[in-house]
Design an enzyme around this catalytic site. Structure first.
Site, PDB file in Angstrom:
ATOM      1  N   ASP A  41      26.936   6.840  37.231  1.00 16.24           N
ATOM      2  CA  ASP A  41      26.177   7.920  36.604  1.00 16.24           C
ATOM      3  C   ASP A  41      26.385   7.901  35.094  1.00 16.24           C
ATOM      4  O   ASP A  41      27.492   7.645  34.603  1.00 16.24           O
ATOM      5  CB  ASP A  41      26.657   9.254  37.188  1.00 16.24           C
ATOM      6  CG  ASP A  41      25.841  10.429  36.716  1.00 16.24           C
ATOM      7  OD1 ASP A  41      24.636  10.473  37.023  1.00 16.24           O
ATOM      8  OD2 ASP A  41      26.409  11.304  36.038  1.00 16.24           O
ATOM      9  N   GLU A  55      36.956  -8.724  41.891  1.00 11.77           N
ATOM     10  CA  GLU A  55      38.084  -9.037  42.775  1.00 11.77           C
ATOM     11  C   GLU A  55      37.680  -8.919  44.240  1.00 11.77           C
ATOM     12  O   GLU A  55      38.380  -9.440  45.126  1.00 11.77           O
ATOM     13  CB  GLU A  55      39.248  -8.101  42.496  1.00 11.77           C
ATOM     14  CG  GLU A  55      39.899  -8.275  41.128  1.00 11.77           C
ATOM     15  CD  GLU A  55      41.031  -7.281  40.919  1.00 11.77           C
ATOM     16  OE1 GLU A  55      41.551  -6.770  41.932  1.00 11.77           O
ATOM     17  OE2 GLU A  55      41.384  -7.008  39.755  1.00 11.77           O
TER      18      GLU A  55
END
Length: 535
Positions: free
Chosen positions: A199, A255
């Site tokens: 956001d 990751e």
């Protein structure tokens, strides 16, 4: 699937309004889980959930008081895990909102920060002294009206809030804040989410010198409804430190395999595309999402400008396009003047699902849902209450999903938090199920067509030079997409044949000419070159 997000279609769920499972008139995670088969049958790739975290709900969940737990209104972490598992069973990815540019003023960190100027989290939010006369530090304005600064009597300072006073901005110039935010993302990645919708992704940093913003060029003498639109927010957002922070988030996300981040960008129209391009440089966001197509403009030139502008500025970047969301008037209503209701809705769907980039659909648009007319005493949205009646807020696009024609549309057995009214009931999904020519079945058809044609997901775009009101472009080498954005017939000279099995409306070929009726559209292909020109 490597880079599953590239060319994907995401379906935005507004959890409060999707499905109530426990009879409190508010949608919840169990309700979303129960309705996931609808999304799988629709043919989308992913579901994005607006915030479901603990919150006082001053801004309907965009004011978070605990980033690592679910608000009891929606369920709990166990219900979230069940929802994610069910989505994955159905082949759907799950993207969740992350509202980390600001928190709720009820968050423990802000409660600690406001106590004094020398506590452990005193620099976790943006604090500043007032001017000698007691006025705010500068002229920055809040999106929701008034000054972006709120006085706090305990610290004898102002704090920054780009939205409500109960939504204080976190200070991302503080490395500890960044480290904490990364821990929030890791928490949800470990729970199996497939990505984040970030956001207000260009609001993380502010100008540390607190320089005042200048005026926005005004198109007319009369001021806009919200004074925020009178200001060019050069110093209060979109700061040069932001890309470095996006790179830290991307490194964490990388990751975990097959995850994605899409950032919501909101800035001045002339700056938006450049910011989207900057933020999707390699090693930053996978995608950016903007308001460029969420306004009243409905011209071929407008859509072409936004698509071409993005890929010229970011040839290696990737956009996500949308026509509706939880913050704007539904496009079925915004663009109603351009033709018959269902014809405009189908035309819009065919266009959006043909654009280069990824796509986001907003809940209910697959039913052709229109904006709900909300009375003042029905409002819950703070800016709507503040700026009534010239701006009625965002509640009109947030009303409950209408699954069937029962009293509350199959959303709940009790009166919902926002009303279900007759115009919305008339567009219920059950009445469209299996009905040839319905908006629902058209969305399914168009989504299937996009899925089966790699050119629509990944093909580059080449625009044809045709006059308004026609938008025409090639995707890849052998697929042309042609749209009449008006209620008047048009005729075009073309090379190519109608694509077998492709969605088509008010279109036919005759002697090298494509005749498009009101809001007509067609897809054409050929083994050789394609061309489209004025007829």
């Amino acid at each position: 699937m490597a880079e599953w997000w590239r060319g994907s279609v995401t379906y935005q769920v507004y959890p409060r309004s999707f499905q109530d499972s426990d009879g409190d008139g508010i949608g919840d995670l169990a309700g979303i889980t129960a309705r996931l088969p609808h999304l799988a049958a629709l043919g989308v790739d992913a579901v994005w959930l607006s915030p479901i975290f603990k919150s006082p709900m001053a801004d309907m969940g965009y004011d978070v008081s605990d980033y690592m737990d679910v608000d009891p209104l929606f369920g709990d972490l166990a219900a979230f895990d069940v929802m994610v598992a069910r989505a994955h069973e159905l082949g759907l990815k799950v993207i969740i909102d992350q509202v980390i540019s600001h928190s709720s003023d009820q968050h423990p960190f802000f409660r600690e920060s406001r106590v004094s100027r020398d506590n452990a989290r005193s620099d976790w939010y943006v604090w500043a002294d007032g001017k000698p006369d007691g006025s705010p530090p500068n002229n920055w304005l809040s999106v929701f009206g008034g000054s972006a600064w709120e006085w706090d009597s305990r610290r004898r300072q102002y704090y920054l809030h780009n939205f409500l006073p109960s939504q204080p901005d976190l200070n991302f110039h503080n490395p500890a804040v960044q480290d904490w935010a990364l821990s929030v993302l890791r928490f949800w990645l470990e729970r199996g989410v497939d990505g984040f919708r970030l956001d207000t992704v260009n609001y993380y940093f502010h100008d540390t010198e607190l320089r005042p913003n200048g005026p926005m060029p005004q198109k007319e003498n009369r001021p806009p409804v919200n004074p925020y639109d009178m200001q060019d927010h050069l110093y209060s957002k979109s700061r040069p430190e932001n890309p470095g922070w996006l790179e830290r988030m991307r490194a964490l996300t990388d990751e975990y395999p097959d995850r994605t981040m899409v950032g919501e960008v909101g800035d001045a129209p002339w700056r938006n595309v450049a910011i989207m391009a900057e933020y999707t440089q390699p090693g930053r966001l996978h995608m950016t999402y903007s308001f460029d197509m969420l306004g009243p403009e409905f011209t071929a030139a407008h859509f072409r400008e936004k698509i071409e502008g993005f890929f010229q500025g970011a040839p290696d970047g990737w956009p996500m396009w949308a026509f509706s969301n939880h913050d704007v008037i539904r496009h079925a209503t915004r663009w109603a003047e351009y033709g018959a209701a269902d014809a405009v809705v189908k035309l819009a769907a065919a266009m959006l699902l043909s654009f280069e980039g990824s796509v986001c659909l907003y809940q209910g648009e697959e039913a052709g849902q229109v904006e709900t007319d909300i009375a003042f005493d029905e409002l819950t949205d703070p800016p709507g209450i503040r700026f009534w009646p010239d701006y009625k807020g965002r509640d009109g696009c947030r009303t409950p999903m209408v699954w069937d024609v029962s009293e509350y549309g199959g959303f709940s057995d009790v009166k919902p938090w926002l009303p279900v009214k007759a115009p919305q009931l008339a567009r219920n999904l059950a009445a469209q199920e299996g009905v040839p020519g319905s908006v629902l079945e058209f969305y399914r058809e168009m989504l299937a067509f996009r899925r089966l044609h790699p050119a629509l997901r990944l093909g580059r775009t080449r625009f044809f030079e045709v006059p308004e009101p026609v938008l025409a472009f090639a995707r890849g080498d052998a697929l042309a997409c042609v749209f009449n954005l008006s209620p008047r017939p048009v005729v075009l000279a073309v090379e190519g044949v109608l694509t077998e099995g492709a969605p088509c409306h008010a279109a036919h070929l005759e002697a090298g000419r494509l005749v498009l009726g009101p809001n007509g559209f067609a897809f054409l292909d050929a083994d050789g070159g394609l061309s489209v020109s004025a007829g």
